[in-house]
Design a protein around this motif. Sequence first.
Motif, mmCIF file in Angstrom:
data_model
loop_
_atom_site.group_PDB
_atom_site.id
_atom_site.type_symbol
_atom_site.label_atom_id
_atom_site.label_comp_id
_atom_site.label_asym_id
_atom_site.label_seq_id
_atom_site.Cartn_x
_atom_site.Cartn_y
_atom_site.Cartn_z
ATOM 1 N N VAL A 240 -31.524 -62.252 -67.037
ATOM 2 C CA VAL A 240 -32.505 -61.165 -67.043
ATOM 3 C C VAL A 240 -33.716 -61.635 -67.840
ATOM 4 O O VAL A 240 -33.567 -62.309 -68.870
ATOM 5 N N ALA A 241 -34.896 -61.294 -67.368
ATOM 6 C CA ALA A 241 -36.113 -61.581 -68.127
ATOM 7 C C ALA A 241 -37.094 -60.437 -67.925
ATOM 8 O O ALA A 241 -36.954 -59.624 -66.999
ATOM 9 N N SER A 242 -38.067 -60.388 -68.814
ATOM 10 C CA SER A 242 -39.147 -59.412 -68.699
ATOM 11 C C SER A 242 -40.458 -60.167 -68.670
ATOM 12 O O SER A 242 -40.633 -61.164 -69.390
ATOM 13 N N VAL A 243 -41.387 -59.714 -67.841
ATOM 14 C CA VAL A 243 -42.652 -60.423 -67.656
ATOM 15 C C VAL A 243 -43.818 -59.434 -67.702
ATOM 16 O O VAL A 243 -43.645 -58.239 -67.468
ATOM 17 N N ASN A 244 -44.984 -59.986 -68.030
ATOM 18 C CA ASN A 244 -46.176 -59.135 -68.043
ATOM 19 C C ASN A 244 -46.856 -59.142 -66.674
ATOM 20 O O ASN A 244 -46.395 -59.798 -65.718
ATOM 21 N N ILE B 225 -36.893 -58.443 -64.359
ATOM 22 C CA ILE B 225 -36.460 -59.254 -63.228
ATOM 23 C C ILE B 225 -35.068 -59.828 -63.516
ATOM 24 O O ILE B 225 -34.682 -59.971 -64.674
ATOM 25 N N VAL B 226 -34.329 -60.139 -62.463
ATOM 26 C CA VAL B 226 -32.992 -60.711 -62.613
ATOM 27 C C VAL B 226 -32.812 -61.883 -61.649
ATOM 28 O O VAL B 226 -33.596 -62.067 -60.709
ATOM 29 N N GLU B 227 -31.809 -62.701 -61.913
ATOM 30 C CA GLU B 227 -31.263 -63.747 -61.055
ATOM 31 C C GLU B 227 -32.333 -64.613 -60.387
ATOM 32 O O GLU B 227 -33.060 -65.317 -61.067
ATOM 33 N N ASP B 228 -32.482 -64.570 -59.055
ATOM 34 C CA ASP B 228 -33.395 -65.491 -58.367
ATOM 35 C C ASP B 228 -34.853 -65.286 -58.778
ATOM 36 O O ASP B 228 -35.652 -66.232 -58.730
ATOM 37 N N ALA B 229 -35.222 -64.083 -59.157
ATOM 38 C CA ALA B 229 -36.579 -63.867 -59.661
ATOM 39 C C ALA B 229 -36.775 -64.592 -60.988
ATOM 40 O O ALA B 229 -37.848 -65.143 -61.259
ATOM 41 N N VAL B 230 -35.719 -64.639 -61.831
ATOM 42 C CA VAL B 230 -35.782 -65.399 -63.077
ATOM 43 C C VAL B 230 -35.874 -66.894 -62.766
ATOM 44 O O VAL B 230 -36.609 -67.639 -63.424
ATOM 45 N N ASN B 231 -35.151 -67.338 -61.742
ATOM 46 C CA ASN B 231 -35.217 -68.752 -61.361
ATOM 47 C C ASN B 231 -36.624 -69.165 -60.965
ATOM 48 O O ASN B 231 -37.037 -70.311 -61.194
ATOM 49 N N ALA B 232 -37.377 -68.244 -60.361
ATOM 50 C CA ALA B 232 -38.764 -68.552 -60.012
ATOM 51 C C ALA B 232 -39.594 -68.834 -61.263
ATOM 52 O O ALA B 232 -40.479 -69.699 -61.257
#
Length: 518
Positions: free
Chosen positions: A146-150, A177-184
């Motif tokens: 899991v990540a958070s982005v601006n 965002i989670v999983e594949d979105a974090v991989n991006a």
Amino acid sequence: MTAPADVILTNAEVHTLSDGDATAEAVAVRDGKIVRVDSAYEVAFLEGIETEVIDLGGRVLLPGFIDAHTHMQTVGSYIVNADLSAADSPADCVDLLAELEGDREWILGYGFDESMWDESRYLTREDLDAVSETRPVVAFREDLHVASVNGVALDRLGEEMPDEDVETEDGDPTGVIVEDAVNAVYEAIEPDAETTRELLLAAQRDAHEKGVTGVHDMVRQSRAPKVYRRLERDGDLSLRVRINYWSDHIEAADEIGLVTNHGSSLVTTGAIKSFTDGSFGGRTAKLSEPYADADDAADTDGDVTGQWVVSPEELDDIVERADGAGFQVTAHAIGDEAIEAVLDAFEKTGDAGEKRHRVEHVELVTDEQIERFAESGVIASVQPNFLKWAQPDGLYDARLGEERRRQTNRYRTLLDAGAHLAFGSDCMPLDPLLGIHQTVNAPVEEQRLSVTEAIRAYTLGAAYAGFDEDDLGTVETGKRADFTVLDCSPWEHEDDIENIDVAMTVVDGAVVFDGRND
């Protein structure tokens, strides 16, 4: 006439961790290997004119800790970016990120854990826009799923993030965002070779300060293996590194002739690594029954039992290809449904125990699956620091409910069944003494191990998971001289193991960290 030792470590409380955990007072080392473990009087006979004698002042000498699951580049990233692991609120995270100095293209923070906050929520786009509205800002949750982005990061990477892995509210991205979105994000921030070198050296220093002499590095990006080998060539590597390659590297690794256990005494090819599910923190670990907070679990893909990051069908194919190419295979599996899929895939190989295939995490495991671990010889590679979430009213209670919370991380049950148990940190954080403390003081009997059992899982158990039990994991004649020296005995301070200081770390008989005067 017996040749003198190169190094003697004496006036110590030596715990060999061999059968019966014999104790001694001194260890002699020659050519990087242990040549005698005995009383101080007997070992002194190996002292020569050029022997280095290290008086440990009664401290405790153990085999070197081996972290069986970590991400060294991420460990380095904690150090050179914003370390959010001690943050106690969203506002605290914002302040730590805002303190980063320099002309950074990306503002990055690692390790927040909202489950420990009074205001228990993920960071949002609005939070991180307060850090910067001109540069991308990313805060990675401790589990890295899991990540958070601006807003800037969303604008830059939006098309590369799968819609189902981007949380929205009223049609607008929240920044979570989670999983594949974090991989991006990982792909966008992948460092060059020189930066990778700096991150790995920073991580190596941190590992040695924690008493770690070897790691099984789950390598996300392709530059790290080459950098490790260059560090070894240049004489800058003082840590044993077992490289576990991502599953999309199977063919490349096979083509250049790599196989499991290929390499030197410092850099070795390990397993092929795959995912199956996600994490409890992100509600993406795959369960057989819905999450206790199922309404929130549907925020991403609508599945209240989590999601597959790699489907069982894809996993079967990965295991077949990697096993067929001669690789050990290891797969991330947290939820019981995911663990079942991995055990099924390994069973099809016919010799999973002999090849020491591994399941990483094993957080919610059923009784039947525990028996399968024991019968098959598949290794349970687990992270005891996760037990911090097993306390009443913690993350596991929120996600799973009390009954399933008490069934998480059942190390006692696994060990009693005869399963192979290896401890690692998943860099949450890289700190064996924290994990040992959590295990010895676990809230549920089925999770709890003795001090000796917990230390063995971080030494001999991890060595076995890396085919190194003949060279590492105990203090015995003929084995590599890798040691961790503690200021005091964990057996005498069971309720405070996490605060015991590492006094010295030794690799191949050479002192790589000396904290006795700190």
